[in-house]
Enzyme design. Structure first.
Site, mmCIF file in Angstrom:
data_model
loop_
_atom_site.group_PDB
_atom_site.id
_atom_site.type_symbol
_atom_site.label_atom_id
_atom_site.label_comp_id
_atom_site.label_asym_id
_atom_site.label_seq_id
_atom_site.Cartn_x
_atom_site.Cartn_y
_atom_site.Cartn_z
ATOM 1 N N ASP A 219 0.840 -1.194 0.000
ATOM 2 C CA ASP A 219 0.000 0.000 0.000
ATOM 3 C C ASP A 219 0.879 1.250 0.000
ATOM 4 O O ASP A 219 1.915 1.288 0.673
ATOM 5 C CB ASP A 219 -0.875 -0.029 1.274
ATOM 6 C CG ASP A 219 -1.772 1.190 1.398
ATOM 7 O OD1 ASP A 219 -2.701 1.298 0.581
ATOM 8 O OD2 ASP A 219 -1.536 2.016 2.302
ATOM 9 N N GLU A 253 1.515 -0.449 -4.971
ATOM 10 C CA GLU A 253 0.547 0.573 -5.349
ATOM 11 C C GLU A 253 1.298 1.875 -5.598
ATOM 12 O O GLU A 253 1.726 2.549 -4.651
ATOM 13 C CB GLU A 253 -0.500 0.794 -4.247
ATOM 14 C CG GLU A 253 -1.623 1.706 -4.710
ATOM 15 C CD GLU A 253 -2.048 2.755 -3.699
ATOM 16 O OE1 GLU A 253 -3.009 3.474 -3.975
ATOM 17 O OE2 GLU A 253 -1.409 2.885 -2.626
#
Ligand code: ARE
Length: 596
Positions: A219, A253
């Site tokens: 993330d 990401e």
């Protein structure tokens, strides 16, 4: 790979496409593993409880050939009762305890990993490495597993010195230093240059690997300097022997912008390709897909790209095309599975209305409910494209072959001699005969059904002599591949209970003399024959000129009328003379006619 690249280049030259990219080869680089071998499709079961994920692995994902599930972050998180337990609690870690999240206990998590492994499905964990909690409405504990905390102080884990000194929001997104050292939406930003922090993060990831987790989504990866990501990667254990024992699969990401491009993070693993998301969503939204075989030229190499039509952020922040768009969105996800570029990640959502913060179906204590796909609150859109996952797996290693287009909303392509798929992003059916390299046979249409254990619950189509005729539904697709052969029981198939008579393959062979540029089509009173509308007539193949040929599946024991037409290059149509022809098929048949 070299061979595939040069084939792609040759095809690009022939068709004039900007770039044709090929799927990952399964090769393992020292930095990270490739996604799941010959089963690379990932589904994001957003916010699903661990026990629900396990059940889905067994009932649907394993049997249909999905490679992996991305699960929501498994670590102790903040609990924001005053804000109605928003979904994004998960992205504010309090500790790395797996004991209690809103999705279940550590035992539930371990059981999920085991059961999915037995079903042949990997678990990829959404790992929050960049930060801990923010200072929203609640900035102190306890967290979901009962731990006390305040921002910058997580007893036994991190204290103030483990965080970057820039203790304010990122304000200048053009300043890379700020993006990587200041706070993303006010979340306490870990100093990942610290050996201690790196060890702590790797310790968490290694605990997951020890349980059998096979990969990670990092993330907010671009908020962690590349060197720090690589330092964390270098501390990771190899994955379970069940997954081949190599490096964990890592995808990061990275929302590319003017400051940080996704390509920058390729040395540390795969990256999310947001430009693909934007291009594909817009193309399908606008019904402008005929050019999509080549995609665009500005994308990361397909072997490093994780691609998606929508993700859990974009469905809220940039809802160009989401589950609320129904068939058109499913069609885009089906296209992504059929096209060779990138590692596809299918979204599976829950429905919400009102605030974008709304969490998943839950109890009054904020605990997420078990998923029930029969309950409209769980969208389960991955099930709509489950048959296409087998297509992806079966055509692995092939490039795009024959391409056919109709209007700008219609596109069909072959994947070598292993698969053929047609996509119709328009409001009307697309009837035509497609030239294909598929061997002769009867194929399950996996765009409208699934093929599991040799059973096809969709319609089926017959490939004969290098072509098949199909009526591609409005906002729908037809997809055939060599690993799904046999009669279907779905609508239109012979075993369809709603259609007791079933269908028969009716071959039309018409002896027609034409001049160069003219085409011959058959049109008739049935929808499969275009309902007398020349625009929807079924095209015929000139391969055996002057005998024009096509095959159409038509209802058994039902009389139909038909005629042949010639279509001139300028679009005008010439009908043959005389009355309508007619026939009532009682089984497969070839009708031999001469133009009148
Ligand atoms: C919540 C509240 C905030 C509050 C914060 C701290 O909404 O108001 O300040 O808590 O208390 C998710 C939610 C956030 C939520 C957060 C933590 O989306 O709303 O904040 O969880 O609970 C950038 C990042 C990218 C990030 C997106 C959202 O680069 O990494 O922003 N995406 C991931 C996840 C999110 C998650 C987080 C990161 C945080 O997928 O779900 O946030 O863990 C341009 C830039 C991009 C930028 C994008 C959007 O495109 O180039 O870099 O993405 O704009 O701003």
């Amino acid at each position: 790979m070299t061979i595939r690249r040069s084939m792609a280049a040759a095809l690009a030259a022939v068709f004039g496409f900007a770039l044709l990219l090929v799927p990952p080869s399964g090769a393992v680089s020292p930095a990270h593993a490739a996604p799941g071998g010959d089963k690379e499709v990932v589904v994001h079961l957003f916010q699903w409880r661990w026990e629900s994920v396990a059940a889905e692995c067994e009932s649907t994902l394993g049997p249909n050939g999905f490679g992996a599930v991305q699960v929501s972050p498994p670590q102790e998180h903040v609990v924001l009762q005053g804000e109605g337990y928003p979904w994004w609690q998960d992205y504010q870690p309090v500790s790395y305890s797996l004991d209690d999240t809103r999705r279940g206990t550590r035992a539930d998590f371990v059981d999920m990993v085991d059961r999915c492994e037995d079903a042949g499905v990997r678990i990829y964990v959404d790992a929050v490495l960049n930060h801990m909690t923010g200072s929203g409405s609640v900035d102190s504990g306890p967290g979901s597993a009962g731990s006390d905390y305040t921002k910058y102080d997580y007893p036994g884990i991190y204290q103030s010195r483990d965080f970057h000194d820039c203790r304010r929001d990122i304000s200048d997104w053009n300043d890379k230093w700020e993006v990587q050292n200041c706070e993303l939406v006010g979340l306490s930003d870990l100093d990942t240059s610290s050996e201690y922090v790196r060890d702590r993060l790797a310790g968490y990831l290694n605990e997951l690997i020890g349980i059998g987790v096979a990969g990670f989504r990092y993330d907010a990866a671009k908020h962690v300097p590349l060197a720090d990501v690589q330092a964390i990667n270098s501390r990771l254990d190899d994955v379970d022997a069940a997954w081949g024992g190599g490096r964990p699969y890592v995808f990061q990401e990275v929302i590319g912008d003017q400051t940080i491009a996704p390509g920058e993070y390729v040395p540390a693993g795969d990256v999310t390709e947001f430009q693909y998301h934007r291009d594909i969503s817009n193309a399908f939204k606008n019904g402008d897909i005929a050019h999509l075989t080549g995609l665009g030229g500005n994308l990361v190499d397909g072997e490093q790209a994780v691609v998606f039509v929508a993700n859990h952020d974009t469905q809220r922040s940039h809802p160009t095309l989401t589950h609320t768009d129904g068939d058109r969105y499913d069609l885009a996800q089906a296209f992504m599975l059929a096209h060779p570029y990138g590692t596809p990640k299918i979204m599976s959502s829950y429905a919400w209305s009102g605030s974008n913060d709304t969490g998943p179906p839950m109890g009054s204590d904020g605990e997420t409910r078990a998923t029930d796909c029969a309950d409209a609150r769980w969208v389960c859109e991955h099930r709509e494209v489950a048959g296409m996952v087998g297509f992806r797996n079966a055509v692995d290693g092939t490039s795009i072959g024959d391409v056919a287009t109709g209007s700008s909303g219609q596109l069909a392509f072959a994947r070598g001699d292993r698969g053929h798929a047609a996509f119709n992003a328009t409001g009307g059916a697309w009837s035509r005969t497609f030239d294909t390299d598929l061997p002769d046979g009867t194929y399950c249409d996996v765009a409208n059904g699934t093929f599991v254990d040799g059973e096809c619950d969709g319609p089926s189509y017959t490939v004969s002599g290098g072509s098949f005729s199909a009526q591609v539904p409005a906002d729908g697709a037809v997809a055939l591949h060599v690993a799904a052969q046999g009669e279907g029981t779905g609508p239109g198939g012979p075993g369809d209970p709603d259609e007791p008579g079933g269908t028969a393959a009716v071959g039309f062979h018409a002896n027609v003399t034409t001049w160069y540029g003219q085409n011959v089509l058959v049109v008739g009173d049935l929808p499969q024959l275009g309902s007398w509308n020349p625009d929807d007539a079924v095209a015929m193949s000139s391969a055996d000129y002057p005998i024009w040929k096509t095959t159409v599946d038509l209802p058994l024991d039902q009389r139909f009328e038909y005629k042949f037409i010639k279509r001139n290059p300028d679009g005008t149509v010439e009908w043959e003379s005389g009355g309508n022809r007619s026939y009532t098929p009682s089984g497969p048949v070839t009708l031999n006619d001469d133009w009148r």
